[in-house]
Design a protein around this motif. Structure first.
Motif, PDB file in Angstrom:
ATOM      1  N   GLU A  21       0.834  -1.206   0.000  1.00  0.00           N
ATOM      2  CA  GLU A  21       0.000   0.000   0.000  1.00  0.00           C
ATOM      3  C   GLU A  21       0.870   1.257   0.000  1.00  0.00           C
ATOM      4  O   GLU A  21       0.612   2.215  -0.739  1.00  0.00           O
ATOM      5  CB  GLU A  21      -0.927   0.008   1.210  1.00  0.00           C
ATOM      6  CG  GLU A  21      -1.809   1.243   1.277  1.00  0.00           C
ATOM      7  CD  GLU A  21      -2.730   1.243   2.477  1.00  0.00           C
ATOM      8  OE1 GLU A  21      -3.603   2.130   2.546  1.00  0.00           O
ATOM      9  OE2 GLU A  21      -2.589   0.357   3.355  1.00  0.00           O
ATOM     10  N   SER A  25       0.810   3.595  -3.322  1.00  0.00           N
ATOM     11  CA  SER A  25       0.198   4.896  -3.092  1.00  0.00           C
ATOM     12  C   SER A  25       1.196   6.037  -3.279  1.00  0.00           C
ATOM     13  O   SER A  25       0.801   7.200  -3.337  1.00  0.00           O
ATOM     14  CB  SER A  25      -0.380   4.968  -1.676  1.00  0.00           C
ATOM     15  OG  SER A  25       0.653   4.969  -0.708  1.00  0.00           O
ATOM     16  N   ARG A  27       3.738   6.688  -1.129  1.00  0.00           N
ATOM     17  CA  ARG A  27       4.372   7.131   0.115  1.00  0.00           C
ATOM     18  C   ARG A  27       5.841   6.730   0.157  1.00  0.00           C
ATOM     19  O   ARG A  27       6.672   7.425   0.732  1.00  0.00           O
ATOM     20  CB  ARG A  27       3.627   6.562   1.325  1.00  0.00           C
ATOM     21  CG  ARG A  27       2.340   7.323   1.627  1.00  0.00           C
ATOM     22  CD  ARG A  27       1.726   6.920   2.943  1.00  0.00           C
ATOM     23  NE  ARG A  27       1.012   5.652   2.830  1.00  0.00           N
ATOM     24  CZ  ARG A  27       1.201   4.610   3.635  1.00  0.00           C
ATOM     25  NH1 ARG A  27       2.095   4.674   4.597  1.00  0.00           N
ATOM     26  NH2 ARG A  27       0.498   3.504   3.471  1.00  0.00           N
ATOM     27  N   TRP A  90      -2.486  -5.696  -5.897  1.00  0.00           N
ATOM     28  CA  TRP A  90      -2.080  -4.522  -5.104  1.00  0.00           C
ATOM     29  C   TRP A  90      -2.326  -3.240  -5.892  1.00  0.00           C
ATOM     30  O   TRP A  90      -2.727  -2.227  -5.324  1.00  0.00           O
ATOM     31  CB  TRP A  90      -0.604  -4.637  -4.721  1.00  0.00           C
ATOM     32  CG  TRP A  90      -0.317  -5.661  -3.685  1.00  0.00           C
ATOM     33  CD1 TRP A  90      -1.149  -6.061  -2.670  1.00  0.00           C
ATOM     34  CD2 TRP A  90       0.875  -6.444  -3.543  1.00  0.00           C
ATOM     35  NE1 TRP A  90      -0.552  -7.038  -1.909  1.00  0.00           N
ATOM     36  CE2 TRP A  90       0.694  -7.288  -2.420  1.00  0.00           C
ATOM     37  CE3 TRP A  90       2.072  -6.513  -4.254  1.00  0.00           C
ATOM     38  CZ2 TRP A  90       1.676  -8.190  -1.990  1.00  0.00           C
ATOM     39  CZ3 TRP A  90       3.053  -7.407  -3.834  1.00  0.00           C
ATOM     40  CH2 TRP A  90       2.851  -8.229  -2.717  1.00  0.00           C
ATOM     41  N   ARG A  93      -5.898  -2.251  -5.656  1.00  0.00           N
ATOM     42  CA  ARG A  93      -6.296  -1.797  -4.321  1.00  0.00           C
ATOM     43  C   ARG A  93      -5.741  -0.417  -3.966  1.00  0.00           C
ATOM     44  O   ARG A  93      -6.426   0.396  -3.352  1.00  0.00           O
ATOM     45  CB  ARG A  93      -5.818  -2.796  -3.258  1.00  0.00           C
ATOM     46  CG  ARG A  93      -6.502  -4.141  -3.298  1.00  0.00           C
ATOM     47  CD  ARG A  93      -6.031  -4.982  -2.118  1.00  0.00           C
ATOM     48  NE  ARG A  93      -6.584  -6.326  -2.173  1.00  0.00           N
ATOM     49  CZ  ARG A  93      -6.366  -7.253  -1.257  1.00  0.00           C
ATOM     50  NH1 ARG A  93      -5.593  -6.972  -0.213  1.00  0.00           N
ATOM     51  NH2 ARG A  93      -6.896  -8.452  -1.361  1.00  0.00           N
ATOM     52  N   TYR A  94      -4.502  -0.185  -4.327  1.00  0.00           N
ATOM     53  CA  TYR A  94      -3.786   0.919  -3.699  1.00  0.00           C
ATOM     54  C   TYR A  94      -3.249   2.001  -4.632  1.00  0.00           C
ATOM     55  O   TYR A  94      -2.674   2.979  -4.152  1.00  0.00           O
ATOM     56  CB  TYR A  94      -2.588   0.360  -2.907  1.00  0.00           C
ATOM     57  CG  TYR A  94      -2.953  -0.705  -1.910  1.00  0.00           C
ATOM     58  CD1 TYR A  94      -3.960  -0.498  -0.970  1.00  0.00           C
ATOM     59  CD2 TYR A  94      -2.289  -1.926  -1.903  1.00  0.00           C
ATOM     60  CE1 TYR A  94      -4.294  -1.483  -0.053  1.00  0.00           C
ATOM     61  CE2 TYR A  94      -2.613  -2.922  -0.983  1.00  0.00           C
ATOM     62  CZ  TYR A  94      -3.611  -2.688  -0.059  1.00  0.00           C
ATOM     63  OH  TYR A  94      -3.936  -3.663   0.844  1.00  0.00           O
ATOM     64  N   ALA A  95      -3.420   1.874  -5.943  1.00  0.00           N
ATOM     65  CA  ALA A  95      -2.683   2.762  -6.848  1.00  0.00           C
ATOM     66  C   ALA A  95      -3.277   4.161  -6.990  1.00  0.00           C
ATOM     67  O   ALA A  95      -2.644   5.019  -7.570  1.00  0.00           O
ATOM     68  CB  ALA A  95      -2.569   2.129  -8.235  1.00  0.00           C
ATOM     69  N   GLU A  96      -4.461   4.432  -6.472  1.00  0.00           N
ATOM     70  CA  GLU A  96      -5.151   5.693  -6.732  1.00  0.00           C
ATOM     71  C   GLU A  96      -4.320   6.951  -6.495  1.00  0.00           C
ATOM     72  O   GLU A  96      -4.282   7.821  -7.361  1.00  0.00           O
ATOM     73  CB  GLU A  96      -6.427   5.792  -5.907  1.00  0.00           C
ATOM     74  CG  GLU A  96      -7.128   7.114  -6.104  1.00  0.00           C
ATOM     75  CD  GLU A  96      -8.140   7.386  -5.016  1.00  0.00           C
ATOM     76  OE1 GLU A  96      -8.801   8.426  -5.102  1.00  0.00           O
ATOM     77  OE2 GLU A  96      -8.255   6.585  -4.088  1.00  0.00           O
ATOM     78  N   PRO A  97      -3.657   7.112  -5.380  1.00  0.00           N
ATOM     79  CA  PRO A  97      -3.031   8.408  -5.119  1.00  0.00           C
ATOM     80  C   PRO A  97      -1.791   8.711  -5.961  1.00  0.00           C
ATOM     81  O   PRO A  97      -1.191   9.753  -5.793  1.00  0.00           O
ATOM     82  CB  PRO A  97      -2.640   8.302  -3.626  1.00  0.00           C
ATOM     83  CG  PRO A  97      -3.428   7.166  -3.090  1.00  0.00           C
ATOM     84  CD  PRO A  97      -3.564   6.226  -4.231  1.00  0.00           C
ATOM     85  N   ASN A  98      -1.382   7.794  -6.819  1.00  0.00           N
ATOM     86  CA  ASN A  98      -0.147   7.962  -7.571  1.00  0.00           C
ATOM     87  C   ASN A  98      -0.449   8.423  -8.995  1.00  0.00           C
ATOM     88  O   ASN A  98      -0.780   7.620  -9.859  1.00  0.00           O
ATOM     89  CB  ASN A  98       0.616   6.630  -7.594  1.00  0.00           C
ATOM     90  CG  ASN A  98       2.016   6.770  -8.163  1.00  0.00           C
ATOM     91  OD1 ASN A  98       2.254   7.608  -9.032  1.00  0.00           O
ATOM     92  ND2 ASN A  98       2.933   5.950  -7.679  1.00  0.00           N
ATOM     93  N   ARG A 192     -11.763   5.121 -10.098  1.00  0.00           N
ATOM     94  CA  ARG A 192     -11.256   6.406  -9.635  1.00  0.00           C
ATOM     95  C   ARG A 192     -11.975   7.587 -10.274  1.00  0.00           C
ATOM     96  O   ARG A 192     -11.727   8.716  -9.924  1.00  0.00           O
ATOM     97  CB  ARG A 192      -9.747   6.528  -9.928  1.00  0.00           C
ATOM     98  CG  ARG A 192      -8.881   5.428  -9.334  1.00  0.00           C
ATOM     99  CD  ARG A 192      -9.205   5.122  -7.879  1.00  0.00           C
ATOM    100  NE  ARG A 192      -8.254   4.171  -7.339  1.00  0.00           N
ATOM    101  CZ  ARG A 192      -8.567   2.967  -6.905  1.00  0.00           C
ATOM    102  NH1 ARG A 192      -9.810   2.543  -6.964  1.00  0.00           N
ATOM    103  NH2 ARG A 192      -7.645   2.170  -6.406  1.00  0.00           N
TER     104      ARG A 192
END
Length: 261
Positions: A21, A25, A27, A90, A93-98, A192
């Motif tokens: 994540e 994302s 981070r 993965w 699930r988690y790629a949206e903020p990138n 998204r």
């Protein structure tokens, strides 16, 4: 909202999930060091052997590289094993903020899906057309409900099924298999978008035109219409859809200069 078959598991995240994540994302960016083994042991309350096993799994997935004397770093995006089912899960699930990741996925879909629609318009059988039409009908019916859900499936689920059915309609073993890998990448973009009623109506009309072009066995029109669908997606995501911004895709975009109808 109705529960989607594409939603992430509600189980408590483990070490691999937490690190994935953080990486997907953004981070932890490529080149960044992740926490030391001892720090991960303390954070998650597990043994060092457990942490090492998890890190090795992420190394084998192409996400991390362990450098002697330096620690463990995130690898460049081009090194991630996108065909690995763990990685694509993965990603969904988690790629949206990138933003970079979204752009990469979008460019890949623009390069691939118009050609797949072209092939489908030449090879689709009656069974294929039924699958495409059923997915489209599910999309339309779900929009008529307050929670955008019909028969236990969300609008996003039907949207993904629509694209998968087109890949299957090529009757090419590579493209058909690739559709399963693309499912999470499609989901990243589909889920998204935050569309108004007018935007959804426009998107549905563009999907309908793809379906009609395939049904009428019009490959060039199917290619152009598929590109028009992706242009709508790009607009909703705030991604630049100007053909000049994607020089490598100019041959594909050249088919979209006129009205796809």
């Amino acid at each position: 909202m109705c529960p989607s078959s594409l939603s992430a598991s509600t189980a408590r995240p483990d070490i691999a999930e937490s690190l994935a994540e953080a990486i997907f994302s953004g981070r932890y960016a490529p080149g960044d060091l992740i926490p030391r083994e001892l720090d991960l042991c303390e954070t998650f309350g597990v043994s060092r052997s457990t942490v090492r096993s998890v890190l090795q799994n992420l190394v084998s997935a192409g996400l991390l590289v362990r450098i002697s004397g330096q620690g463990t770093r995130v690898r460049e995006l081009t090194q991630w094993h996108m065909l690995d089912p763990r990685v694509t899960e993965w990603m969904a699930r988690y790629a949206e903020p990138n933003p970079r990741f979204q752009r990469e996925i979008y460019a890949f879909r623009v390069a691939v899906e118009p050609f797949v629609a072209f092939l489908a318009a030449s090879a689709a059988t009656a069974t294929d057309l039924l699958a495409i039409e059923q997915a489209y009908d599910g999309m339309a019916r779900s929009l008529e409900t307050p929670d955008h859900c019909w028969e236990g499936r969300s609008h996003d689920d039907y949207d993904v099924a629509f694209h998968e059915a087109i890949f299957a309609a090529t009757h090419n073993v590579v493209w058909t298999q690739l559709s399963h890998v693309l499912r999470p990448t499609i989901t990243v973009l589909v889920q998204r978008t935050n569309q108004s009623a007018d935007e959804l109506a426009d998107s549905m009309e563009r999907h309908r035109q793809v379906m009609e072009a395939i049904r009428l066995r019009q490959p060039e029109r199917a290619r152009a219409c598929a590109l028009a669908v992706l242009e709508r997606t790009g607009q909703d995501l705030g991604i630049d859809t100007d053909p000049a911004s994607m020089p490598a895709l100019d041959p594909v975009f050249s088919h979209w200069q006129g009205d796809p109808s």
